[in-house]
Write a protein that holds these residues in place. Structure first.
Motif, PDB file in Angstrom:
ATOM      1  N   LYS A  94       0.822  -1.211   0.000  1.00  0.00           N
ATOM      2  CA  LYS A  94       0.000   0.000   0.000  1.00  0.00           C
ATOM      3  C   LYS A  94       0.856   1.261   0.000  1.00  0.00           C
ATOM      4  N   PHE A  95       2.100   1.142   0.439  1.00  0.00           N
ATOM      5  CA  PHE A  95       2.996   2.294   0.455  1.00  0.00           C
ATOM      6  C   PHE A  95       3.620   2.575  -0.921  1.00  0.00           C
ATOM      7  N   GLY A  96       3.419   1.668  -1.879  1.00  0.00           N
ATOM      8  CA  GLY A  96       3.984   1.870  -3.217  1.00  0.00           C
ATOM      9  C   GLY A  96       5.498   1.865  -3.193  1.00  0.00           C
ATOM     10  N   ASP A  97       6.126   2.947  -3.682  1.00  0.00           N
ATOM     11  CA  ASP A  97       7.589   3.031  -3.749  1.00  0.00           C
ATOM     12  C   ASP A  97       8.239   3.045  -2.367  1.00  0.00           C
ATOM     13  N   LEU A  98       7.473   3.381  -1.353  1.00  0.00           N
ATOM     14  CA  LEU A  98       8.029   3.449  -0.001  1.00  0.00           C
ATOM     15  C   LEU A  98       8.170   2.065   0.644  1.00  0.00           C
ATOM     16  N   ASP A  99       7.582   1.046   0.033  1.00  0.00           N
ATOM     17  CA  ASP A  99       7.606  -0.296   0.609  1.00  0.00           C
ATOM     18  C   ASP A  99       9.047  -0.751   0.857  1.00  0.00           C
ATOM     19  N   GLU A 100       9.322  -1.169   2.091  1.00  0.00           N
ATOM     20  CA  GLU A 100      10.634  -1.630   2.548  1.00  0.00           C
ATOM     21  C   GLU A 100      11.692  -0.530   2.566  1.00  0.00           C
ATOM     22  N   GLN A 101      11.258   0.718   2.470  1.00  0.00           N
ATOM     23  CA  GLN A 101      12.184   1.849   2.570  1.00  0.00           C
ATOM     24  C   GLN A 101      12.306   2.278   4.032  1.00  0.00           C
ATOM     25  N   GLU A 102      13.486   2.722   4.405  1.00  0.00           N
ATOM     26  CA  GLU A 102      13.721   3.222   5.760  1.00  0.00           C
ATOM     27  C   GLU A 102      14.237   4.650   5.686  1.00  0.00           C
ATOM     28  N   PHE A 103      13.802   5.463   6.640  1.00  0.00           N
ATOM     29  CA  PHE A 103      14.221   6.859   6.704  1.00  0.00           C
ATOM     30  C   PHE A 103      14.640   7.194   8.126  1.00  0.00           C
ATOM     31  N   VAL A 104      15.523   8.185   8.249  1.00  0.00           N
ATOM     32  CA  VAL A 104      15.809   8.774   9.553  1.00  0.00           C
ATOM     33  C   VAL A 104      15.108  10.126   9.581  1.00  0.00           C
ATOM     34  N   TYR A 105      14.257  10.312  10.582  1.00  0.00           N
ATOM     35  CA  TYR A 105      13.509  11.560  10.757  1.00  0.00           C
ATOM     36  C   TYR A 105      14.198  12.408  11.820  1.00  0.00           C
ATOM     37  N   LYS A 106      14.322  13.690  11.534  1.00  0.00           N
ATOM     38  CA  LYS A 106      14.813  14.627  12.552  1.00  0.00           C
ATOM     39  C   LYS A 106      13.615  15.361  13.124  1.00  0.00           C
ATOM     40  N   GLU A 107      13.448  15.272  14.434  1.00  0.00           N
ATOM     41  CA  GLU A 107      12.323  15.897  15.125  1.00  0.00           C
ATOM     42  C   GLU A 107      12.834  16.977  16.076  1.00  0.00           C
ATOM     43  N   PRO A 108      11.952  17.894  16.491  1.00  0.00           N
ATOM     44  CA  PRO A 108      12.378  18.908  17.475  1.00  0.00           C
ATOM     45  C   PRO A 108      12.936  18.259  18.733  1.00  0.00           C
ATOM     46  N   ALA A 109      13.754  19.018  19.448  1.00  0.00           N
ATOM     47  CA  ALA A 109      14.419  18.478  20.637  1.00  0.00           C
ATOM     48  C   ALA A 109      13.430  17.897  21.639  1.00  0.00           C
ATOM     49  N   ILE A 110      13.855  16.821  22.277  1.00  0.00           N
ATOM     50  CA  ILE A 110      13.078  16.114  23.319  1.00  0.00           C
ATOM     51  C   ILE A 110      11.716  15.654  22.806  1.00  0.00           C
ATOM     52  N   THR A 111      11.651  15.220  21.568  1.00  0.00           N
ATOM     53  CA  THR A 111      10.422  14.606  21.055  1.00  0.00           C
ATOM     54  C   THR A 111      10.372  13.153  21.529  1.00  0.00           C
ATOM     55  N   LYS A 112       9.265  12.768  22.126  1.00  0.00           N
ATOM     56  CA  LYS A 112       9.117  11.401  22.622  1.00  0.00           C
ATOM     57  C   LYS A 112       8.701  10.464  21.491  1.00  0.00           C
ATOM     58  N   LEU A 113       9.008   9.188  21.664  1.00  0.00           N
ATOM     59  CA  LEU A 113       8.638   8.179  20.667  1.00  0.00           C
ATOM     60  C   LEU A 113       7.121   8.159  20.466  1.00  0.00           C
ATOM     61  N   ALA A 114       6.386   8.335  21.552  1.00  0.00           N
ATOM     62  CA  ALA A 114       4.921   8.310  21.462  1.00  0.00           C
ATOM     63  C   ALA A 114       4.387   9.455  20.608  1.00  0.00           C
ATOM     64  N   GLU A 115       5.080  10.605  20.626  1.00  0.00           N
ATOM     65  CA  GLU A 115       4.622  11.772  19.867  1.00  0.00           C
ATOM     66  C   GLU A 115       4.723  11.537  18.361  1.00  0.00           C
ATOM     67  N   ILE A 116       5.901  11.099  17.891  1.00  0.00           N
ATOM     68  CA  ILE A 116       6.061  10.868  16.454  1.00  0.00           C
ATOM     69  C   ILE A 116       5.219   9.679  16.014  1.00  0.00           C
ATOM     70  N   SER A 117       5.072   8.684  16.880  1.00  0.00           N
ATOM     71  CA  SER A 117       4.247   7.517  16.565  1.00  0.00           C
ATOM     72  C   SER A 117       2.795   7.936  16.377  1.00  0.00           C
ATOM     73  N   HIS A 118       2.302   8.782  17.277  1.00  0.00           N
ATOM     74  CA  HIS A 118       0.908   9.250  17.199  1.00  0.00           C
ATOM     75  C   HIS A 118       0.696  10.081  15.931  1.00  0.00           C
ATOM     76  N   ARG A 119       1.691  10.907  15.586  1.00  0.00           N
ATOM     77  CA  ARG A 119       1.555  11.764  14.408  1.00  0.00           C
ATOM     78  C   ARG A 119       1.532  10.950  13.114  1.00  0.00           C
ATOM     79  N   LEU A 120       2.473  10.013  12.969  1.00  0.00           N
ATOM     80  CA  LEU A 120       2.532   9.198  11.754  1.00  0.00           C
ATOM     81  C   LEU A 120       1.337   8.247  11.664  1.00  0.00           C
ATOM     82  N   GLU A 121       0.917   7.746  12.822  1.00  0.00           N
ATOM     83  CA  GLU A 121      -0.242   6.855  12.856  1.00  0.00           C
ATOM     84  C   GLU A 121      -1.495   7.606  12.398  1.00  0.00           C
TER      85      GLU A 121
END
Length: 314
Positions: A94-121
């Motif tokens: 369903k991700f098309g070209d993104l399938d099996e692709q990995e990225f490193v995301y840079k987030e603002p300082a002290i971003t918790k795992l739950a925050e980025i997870s909630h946003r992407l979800e």
């Protein structure tokens, strides 16, 4: 470079005024981001231009800003927060070209795992449907054969900048360790019987090192991963790494200026407190009570002994 609306650029070349204007904007942006070392690099280009033009007023302004930048480096070093990094993997057709692709995301300082997870979800759940999207909670390697082909999967893992030992000779300051970053690392504990955590003598660790196509900071907040390397640490190597970390924490706590008794007390409790499970005492009893029968472990055994020697000195 194409001309912009204000005609700053002409064909392939900047006019002098256009170049000066862009560099001043860059210096102001770096200053706002707390990247004062980069401000100095920009002004290294600007100063010769103003010197050639005998523009004392501009030179006076620049040196004033440089003094301010260096003063902030002195007083804020170690207190600045440049960013938090996460590795995000996409799995599913369903991700098309993104399938099996990995990225490193840079987030603002002290971003918790739950925050980025909630946003992407929320973002991809809205796109594909909440019942279709699934977030993989662990950091273990993903086996595509075990995934539902009708679903879209995202795996999110906190990562830290990774440097080889030789790199640390040049990356001395806090800024050095947070600038021009291309390699990141995350660790996954495991045991041979499939459990994540076990006794000291059966606790392995997998270090995964990711290399991105460009270096952070970058004009984009996510960069694709172009290389992945895995290093497996045996239980005694895990113990060596843990002891080295404890020793570094003690060294840092005892050399703080001004001294911080509360920090030292916390580090001591975590390092030598008798209530701590799998602390240094247990590590010594498990790995150093007897000479290993396997000659391949002699080097690690001796290294762990030296780690304890350094630890007791601290």
């Amino acid at each position: 470079v194409s001309p912009d609306e204000e005609g700053i650029c002409s064909g392939k070349y900047f006019t002098e005024a256009g170049l000066v204007g862009l560099l001043e904007q860059a210096a102001a942006s770096f200053s706002m981001a707390g990247m004062y070392e980069a401000v100095n690099e920009v002004y290294k280009v600007l100063i010769p231009i103003h010197e050639a033009n005998r523009d004392a007023k501009k030179l006076s302004t620049i040196h004033g800003k440089l003094q301010e930048a260096f003063s902030k480096i002195v007083h804020q070093d170690g207190k600045r927060m440049f960013g938090t990094y996460f590795r995000v993997g996409f799995y599913g057709t369903k991700f098309g070209d993104l399938d099996e692709q990995e990225f490193v995301y840079k987030e603002p300082a002290i971003t918790k795992l739950a925050e980025i997870s909630h946003r992407l979800e929320g973002f991809y759940g809205e796109r594909f449907g909440e019942d279709v999207l699934e977030v993989i909670k662990d950091s273990n390697p993903v086996d595509k054969c075990k995934l539902d082909p009708n679903k879209a999967y995202i795996q999110i893992t906190y990562v830290e900048p990774y440097f080889d030992t030789y790199e640390m000779k040049d990356r001395i300051t806090y800024f050095d360790k947070n600038y021009n970053l291309r390699r990141f690392m995350y660790c996954t504990p495991f045991t041979l019987d499939g459990r994540a955590h076990g006794e000291l003598h059966e606790q392995f660790k997998r270090k995964t090192i990711l290399t991105t196509s460009h270096a952070f900071p970058y004009i984009k907040t996510r960069i694709n991963v172009i290389h992945k390397e895995e290093i497996i640490l045996t239980p005694i190597e895990v113990a060596i790494e843990d002891m080295q970390k404890k020793t570094q924490e003690l060294a840092f706590a005892t050399h703080q200026d001004p001294a911080d008794p509360k920090m030292l007390q916390m580090v001591l409790q975590g390092s030598v407190g008798t209530t701590v499970n799998q602390g240094p005492l247990e590590v010594a009893q498990v790995f150093l009570s007897e000479i290993p029968s396997d000659p391949k472990l002699f080097r690690h055994h001796n290294k762990l002994r030296l780690c304890f020697k350094d630890f007791t000195k601290r």
